[in-house]
Design an enzyme around this catalytic site. Structure first.
Site, PDB file in Angstrom:
ATOM      1  N   SER A 197      59.266  58.387  49.645  1.00  0.00           N
ATOM      2  CA  SER A 197      59.007  58.948  50.038  1.00  0.00           C
ATOM      3  C   SER A 197      58.147  58.546  51.212  1.00  0.00           C
ATOM      4  O   SER A 197      57.239  57.081  50.873  1.00  0.00           O
ATOM      5  CB  SER A 197      58.299  60.224  49.998  1.00  0.00           C
ATOM      6  OG  SER A 197      57.557  60.991  50.179  1.00  0.00           O
ATOM      7  N   TYR A 229      52.105  62.818  43.634  1.00  0.00           N
ATOM      8  CA  TYR A 229      53.731  62.581  44.001  1.00  0.00           C
ATOM      9  C   TYR A 229      53.568  61.662  44.795  1.00  0.00           C
ATOM     10  O   TYR A 229      54.671  60.229  44.365  1.00  0.00           O
ATOM     11  CB  TYR A 229      53.926  63.325  44.819  1.00  0.00           C
ATOM     12  CG  TYR A 229      54.840  63.721  45.107  1.00  0.00           C
ATOM     13  CD1 TYR A 229      56.392  63.637  44.890  1.00  0.00           C
ATOM     14  CD2 TYR A 229      55.021  63.445  47.059  1.00  0.00           C
ATOM     15  CE1 TYR A 229      57.619  63.656  45.449  1.00  0.00           C
ATOM     16  CE2 TYR A 229      56.578  63.358  47.436  1.00  0.00           C
ATOM     17  CZ  TYR A 229      58.305  63.175  47.180  1.00  0.00           C
ATOM     18  OH  TYR A 229      58.917  63.011  47.043  1.00  0.00           O
TER      19      TYR A 229
HETATM   20  N1  NAD Z   1      64.576  66.874  50.883  1.00  0.00           N
HETATM   21  C1  NAD Z   1      63.569  66.023  51.150  1.00  0.00           C
HETATM   22  O1  NAD Z   1      63.128  65.985  51.930  1.00  0.00           O
HETATM   23  C2  NAD Z   1      62.465  64.624  50.410  1.00  0.00           C
HETATM   24  C3  NAD Z   1      61.729  63.797  51.356  1.00  0.00           C
HETATM   25  C4  NAD Z   1      61.573  63.057  50.553  1.00  0.00           C
HETATM   26  C5  NAD Z   1      61.765  62.449  49.398  1.00  0.00           C
HETATM   27  N2  NAD Z   1      62.402  62.789  48.674  1.00  0.00           N
HETATM   28  C6  NAD Z   1      63.064  62.451  47.339  1.00  0.00           C
HETATM   29  O2  NAD Z   1      64.180  62.398  47.069  1.00  0.00           O
HETATM   30  C7  NAD Z   1      64.510  63.054  45.456  1.00  0.00           C
HETATM   31  C8  NAD Z   1      65.196  64.720  45.826  1.00  0.00           C
HETATM   32  O3  NAD Z   1      64.260  65.970  45.878  1.00  0.00           O
HETATM   33  P1  NAD Z   1      65.229  67.076  46.343  1.00  0.00           P
HETATM   34  O4  NAD Z   1      64.006  67.139  47.655  1.00  0.00           O
HETATM   35  O5  NAD Z   1      66.501  66.761  46.669  1.00  0.00           O
HETATM   36  O6  NAD Z   1      64.101  67.891  45.403  1.00  0.00           O
HETATM   37  P2  NAD Z   1      64.632  68.956  44.437  1.00  0.00           P
HETATM   38  O7  NAD Z   1      63.269  69.708  43.807  1.00  0.00           O
HETATM   39  O8  NAD Z   1      65.249  70.136  45.108  1.00  0.00           O
HETATM   40  O9  NAD Z   1      65.299  67.823  43.582  1.00  0.00           O
HETATM   41  C9  NAD Z   1      65.150  67.489  42.338  1.00  0.00           C
HETATM   42  C10 NAD Z   1      66.016  67.917  40.763  1.00  0.00           C
HETATM   43  O10 NAD Z   1      65.468  66.828  40.568  1.00  0.00           O
HETATM   44  C11 NAD Z   1      65.403  68.447  38.743  1.00  0.00           C
HETATM   45  N3  NAD Z   1      64.896  67.415  37.843  1.00  0.00           N
HETATM   46  C12 NAD Z   1      63.181  67.726  38.446  1.00  0.00           C
HETATM   47  N4  NAD Z   1      62.495  67.493  37.198  1.00  0.00           N
HETATM   48  C13 NAD Z   1      63.203  67.018  36.198  1.00  0.00           C
HETATM   49  C14 NAD Z   1      63.232  66.060  34.933  1.00  0.00           C
HETATM   50  N5  NAD Z   1      62.351  65.908  33.861  1.00  0.00           N
HETATM   51  N6  NAD Z   1      64.597  65.424  34.285  1.00  0.00           N
HETATM   52  C15 NAD Z   1      66.047  65.339  34.969  1.00  0.00           C
HETATM   53  N7  NAD Z   1      66.222  66.242  36.426  1.00  0.00           N
HETATM   54  C16 NAD Z   1      64.999  67.127  37.157  1.00  0.00           C
HETATM   55  C17 NAD Z   1      65.555  69.465  39.517  1.00  0.00           C
HETATM   56  O11 NAD Z   1      65.955  70.335  38.097  1.00  0.00           O
HETATM   57  C18 NAD Z   1      66.238  69.609  40.680  1.00  0.00           C
HETATM   58  O12 NAD Z   1      67.107  69.787  40.366  1.00  0.00           O
HETATM   59  C19 NAD Z   1      62.942  63.340  44.671  1.00  0.00           C
HETATM   60  O13 NAD Z   1      63.051  62.302  45.046  1.00  0.00           O
HETATM   61  C20 NAD Z   1      62.095  63.363  46.567  1.00  0.00           C
HETATM   62  O14 NAD Z   1      60.897  62.436  46.458  1.00  0.00           O
HETATM   63  C21 NAD Z   1      63.111  64.571  49.401  1.00  0.00           C
END
Ligand code: NAD
Length: 275
Positions: free
Chosen positions: A149, A162
């Site tokens: 991120s 984070y």
């Molecule tokens: N969505 C965004 O805009 C955005 C922006 C920057 C970075 N990211 C990164 O992209 C990735 C996905 O983000 P997202 O928004 O889809 O998040 P989200 O919270 O929707 O999904 C995260 C998933 O990880 C699972 N999870 C949590 N703890 C876990 C564990 N211990 N073992 C296995 N699974 C586990 C959750 O159940 C969930 O399904 C993340 O790494 C996030 O940091 C997302």
């Protein structure tokens, strides 16, 4: 026409929802056998089932990526089901509301929240690498991807744990690239701008979305599909000369001067621009 991931097997962690689920769908549509890993077993199975229902190959595996025994068992399940591992996308992160409220500026940091962020986001990715990369070495090929991120590269007022975990992943991507590159394994971080899943828009305050949107250079925030397409590129041979780096897919969020939004407002006041 065969998909660019035909015959490949991809593990995607945290794929029970959000960006991970979209990555699973897109990689499956490109021919990959997909392993939908999530701590939420019902969610993992639902995503895998929907991929199978549309003709793709997928299994759901319930795994807490922060636990080595879980990760080891997950990799054994993948090998016994699919026989190989070509791609590991370390997408899982702990991002629920409770965690966000406790992961703050450092003097107000909840230390358990700090430890949880490191355990899931950073140790979890290391554990998945530790157990999946040996399978890639057997094939003499592989692609490892780490979801990071802008917060892992730029300072902000909250989410300190984070942010530190995401900075760590950018380094881990380089370590893996240096360590196994000569044996055919590539490794890259993917720095993601705001690309909320459809339902996430509703849970984010409108004022917050406006601030973040103004700092993206694209007309709109990202979509899960835009991120999943980059993951598919990094997973495939189309990116075969890209390793040890961070690819940025953030709508320009991390590219401009900190004063840009304020400057635009100032110029707009004097009527001197229409940007
Ligand atoms: N969505 C965004 O805009 C955005 C922006 C920057 C970075 N990211 C990164 O992209 C990735 C996905 O983000 P997202 O928004 O889809 O998040 P989200 O919270 O929707 O999904 C995260 C998933 O990880 C699972 N999870 C949590 N703890 C876990 C564990 N211990 N073992 C296995 N699974 C586990 C959750 O159940 C969930 O399904 C993340 O790494 C996030 O940091 C997302």
């Amino acid at each position: 026409m065969a998909g660019k991931l035909e015959g490949r097997v991809a593990i995607i962690t945290g794929a029970g929802g959000g960006l991970g689920a979209e990555c699973a769908r897109v990689l499956a549509s490109q021919g990959a056998g997909v392993v939908v890993v999530d701590i939420n077993s019902a969610a993992a199975e639902a995503v895998a089932e929907s991929i199978r229902a549309s003709g793709g190959k997928a299994i759901g595996v319930s795994t807490d990526v922060s636990q080595e025994a879980d990760v080891k068992a997950m990799v054994e399940t993948v090998v016994s089901h699919f026989g190989r591992i070509d791609v590991l996308h370390n997408n899982a992160a702990i991002l629920n509301m409770e965690q966000r409220q406790k992961d703050r500026d450092v003097i107000n940091m909840d230390v358990d929240a700090w430890d949880r962020a490191m355990a899931v986001n950073l140790r979890g990715a290391m554990l998945c690498c530790k157990h999946a990369i040996p399978e890639m070495l057997k094939l003499g090929r592989g692609s490892v991807i780490f979801a990071t991120s802008g917060l892992g590269a730029q300072g902000d007022v909250t989410l300190s744990a984070y942010a530190a975990s995401k900075a760590g992943l950018m380094m881990l991507a380089k370590s893996v690239a240096a360590q196994y590159g000569k044996q055919g394994v590539r490794s890259n971080a993917l720095q993601i701008g705001l690309a909320p899943a459809e339902n996430a828009h509703e849970t984010m305050p409108a004022a917050l979305l406006t601030i973040i949107r103004e700092n993206h250079l694209t007309p709109e925030l990202g979509t899960p599909r835009q991120i999943a397409d980059v993951v598919a590129f990094l997973a495939s041979d189309e990116s075969s000369f890209i390793t040890g780096t961070t690819i940025v897919a953030d709508g320009g969020f991390g590219s401009h001067t900190p004063s840009m939004v304020g400057m635009k407002a100032l110029f707009a006041q004097s009527g001197s621009n229409k940007m």
